[in-house]
Scaffold this motif. Structure first.
Motif, PDB file in Angstrom:
ATOM      1  N   SER A   1      -5.327  -4.857  -4.771  1.00 50.17           N
ATOM      2  CA  SER A   1      -5.180  -3.560  -4.108  1.00 50.17           C
ATOM      3  C   SER A   1      -6.335  -3.291  -3.153  1.00 50.17           C
ATOM      4  O   SER A   1      -6.208  -2.520  -2.193  1.00 50.17           O
ATOM      5  CB  SER A   1      -5.063  -2.434  -5.141  1.00 50.17           C
TER       6      SER A   1
ATOM      7  N   LEU B   1      -5.835  -3.603   0.503  1.00 48.10           N
ATOM      8  CA  LEU B   1      -5.000  -2.578   1.153  1.00 48.10           C
ATOM      9  C   LEU B   1      -5.733  -1.258   1.367  1.00 48.10           C
ATOM     10  O   LEU B   1      -5.147  -0.284   1.832  1.00 48.10           O
ATOM     11  CB  LEU B   1      -3.755  -2.317   0.286  1.00 48.10           C
TER      12      LEU B   1
ATOM     13  N   LEU C   1      -3.525   1.880   3.286  1.00 47.14           N
ATOM     14  CA  LEU C   1      -2.715   2.855   2.559  1.00 47.14           C
ATOM     15  C   LEU C   1      -3.246   4.270   2.723  1.00 47.14           C
ATOM     16  O   LEU C   1      -4.449   4.499   2.875  1.00 47.14           O
ATOM     17  CB  LEU C   1      -2.678   2.493   1.067  1.00 47.14           C
TER      18      LEU C   1
ATOM     19  N   HIS D   1       3.836  -3.115  -0.350  1.00 44.41           N
ATOM     20  CA  HIS D   1       2.771  -2.740   0.588  1.00 44.41           C
ATOM     21  C   HIS D   1       2.309  -3.945   1.415  1.00 44.41           C
ATOM     22  O   HIS D   1       2.004  -3.791   2.608  1.00 44.41           O
ATOM     23  CB  HIS D   1       1.585  -2.138  -0.169  1.00 44.41           C
ATOM     24  N   PHE D   2       2.256  -5.122   0.797  1.00 48.39           N
ATOM     25  CA  PHE D   2       1.825  -6.306   1.552  1.00 48.39           C
ATOM     26  C   PHE D   2       2.888  -6.760   2.557  1.00 48.39           C
ATOM     27  O   PHE D   2       2.558  -7.409   3.549  1.00 48.39           O
ATOM     28  CB  PHE D   2       1.454  -7.444   0.600  1.00 48.39           C
TER      29      PHE D   2
ATOM     30  N   HIS E   1       1.983  -4.436   5.306  1.00 43.81           N
ATOM     31  CA  HIS E   1       0.648  -4.707   5.837  1.00 43.81           C
ATOM     32  C   HIS E   1       0.266  -6.145   5.457  1.00 43.81           C
ATOM     33  O   HIS E   1      -0.509  -6.358   4.523  1.00 43.81           O
ATOM     34  CB  HIS E   1      -0.375  -3.714   5.261  1.00 43.81           C
TER      35      HIS E   1
END
Length: 319
Positions: free
Chosen positions: A252, A255, A259, A291-292, A295
Motif C-alpha cells: 500500500s 500507492l 490515493l 488500485h494498482f 495506478h
C-alpha cells in the motif's frame, strides 16, 4: 501479472485418484485431488507397491526397526522384505519424472507416507513419532527442492495454498533453467518473489538478499542451485495473518501519493479487518489490485505475491 502455463504436472499416489491399487484392492480417493485440483493440473499417478511388482490384492506391508532407516516387510510373512525395491523405485521415479513440479503423497502409507508412518518394534508396538515411507524417503532425498505434500494436510487451506504457491515457483524456475538461466534472470526471479518471501519467512528473504549480493564472485552454475534450494526452504514456511498484513502495508505504500484520503482509509480498514480475522486475504488483495490497475507500477506488477497461482483456484478465499 505473470501468465501461467497450464497444466503443470504433479506426481501423485495413484490411490488418491480412485485407482484400486491398495493392498486390499481398494483406493483412498481424495475428492480434493480427483475433482478439484485435477481441473488445474496434469496428475501423474504412481503406486510404488504395484510398481515393484506386488499384486492387487496383496499382503499388507509395514515398517519395522529403526524409524530413521526402517525396513518394509510383509505384515504376515516378515521374511518378505521389499525395502530395497521401494527405495530403488523411488530413486528411478525421481529421475524419470523430471518434468513434474510437485508431488502429493498418500499419508500414513509404509511406501508413500511423508511423516508419522507407523514403525513397529519387535514387541509389535509402534515407535512414538513414527517414520517416513520408503518410496517417499527416496523421492524426497533425490529431489529435495521438489514441493511435496500429503493428501490429508492439503485439507488445511493454509497448507494447500502454500503447497500450490511452491509448485508454481518451482515451475517458473524450471522454465528459467530450460531457457538458459542468466544472472540477470536470477536477480529478476528473486525480485519477483520479494514480497512472497517476506510473507513466509522474512529472515530468509534477507539472507537470500545477502547471498545474491555476494554471488558475483561465484560461478552461476554453482550459485544458482544453492540459491534455489534456500528459496524453496523459505517458501515452506506458512504465512500468518500478521506477516500477510505486513506485506499488504508495504504494498500500500506504493500507492500513498496516488490515493485519496478516503481511499487510503478504506484500504487500511480492510487490512485491519483481515489482520483480526474478520475478512479473508482475498478482500484487501482485491482492493489493492484494483488500485494498482488504476495506478500501475511496473515493479509491483511483476510481484508473484499478488498472483502466485491462477485466480480461479480460489486458494486465498479461505486464508
Amino acid at each position: 501479472m505473470s501468465t501461467f502455463i497450464a497444466p503443470l504436472k504433479i506426481g501423485i499416489s495413484a490411490c488418491l485418484l480412485g485407482k484400486p491399487v491398495r493392498f486390499n484392492g481398494g483406493h483412498k480417493e481424495s475428492r480434493l485431488c480427483s475433482e478439484i485440483l485435477a481441473r488445474h493440473f496434469e496428475f501423474v499417478p504412481v503406486c510404488p507397491e504395484v510398481g515393484i511388482g506386488l499384486g492387487t490384492p496383496r499382503e499388507a506391508i509395514r515398517l519395522v526397526g529403526d524409524p530413521a532407516s526402517p525396513r518394509a516387510v510383509g505384515s504376515v510373512h516378515r521374511e518378505r522384505d521389499v525395502s530395497e525395491a521401494l527405495t530403488g523405485f523411488g530413486q528411478r521415479t525421481a529421475e524419470q519424472l523430471d518434468d513434474i513440479c510437485g508431488y502429493i503423497l498418500m499419508q500414513k502409507s509404509p511406501s508413500c507416507g511423508m511423516e508419522r508412518v507407523k514403525v513397529y518394534q519387535d514387541n509389535g508396538n509402534p515407535v512414538p513419532g513414527g517414520g517416513r515411507g520408503l518410496f517417499a524417503a527416496a523421492l524426497i532425498q533425490a529431489r529435495p527442492d521438489l514441493p511435496v505434500e500429503e493428501d490429508g494436510r492439503l485439507n488445511d487451506p493454509v497448507l494447500r495454498e502454500n503447497f500450490i504457491t511452491r509448485v508454481f515457483a518451482y515451475a517458473e524456475w524450471q522454465r528459467l533453467q530450460h531457457a538458459g538461466l542468466s544472472r540477470r534472470a536470477l536477480y529478476a526471479y528473486h525480485a519477483r518473489y520479494k514480497y512472497q518471501l517476506m510473507a513466509t519467512c522474512r529472515p530468509q528473504y534477507q539472507a537470500l538478499g545477502r547471498l545474491l549480493a555476494e554471488s558475483s564472485r561465484q560461478p552461476l552454475e554453482e550459485f544458482a542451485p544453492r540459491y534455489f534450494s534456500q528459496l524453496m526452504d523459505a517458501l515452506k514456511h506458512t504465512a500468518s495473518r500478521g506477516s500477510h498484513s505486513n506485506v499488504l502495508q508495504h504494498l500500500s505504500g506504493y500507492l500513498k501519493r496516488a490515493l485519496s484520503a478516503d481511499e487510503k482509509q478504506e484500504l487500511q480498514h480492510l487490512i485491519g479487518q483481515y489482520r483480526v480475522g474478520i475478512v479473508p486475504l482475498v478482500v484487501p488483495l482485491t482492493l489493492l489490485k484494483h488500485h494498482f490497475r488504476r495506478h500501475p507500477d511496473d515493479y509491483i506488477a511483476g510481484q508473484a505475491y499478488l498472483q502466485p497461482h491462477p485466480e480461479d483456484l480460489s486458494l486465498r478465499n479461505a486464508l
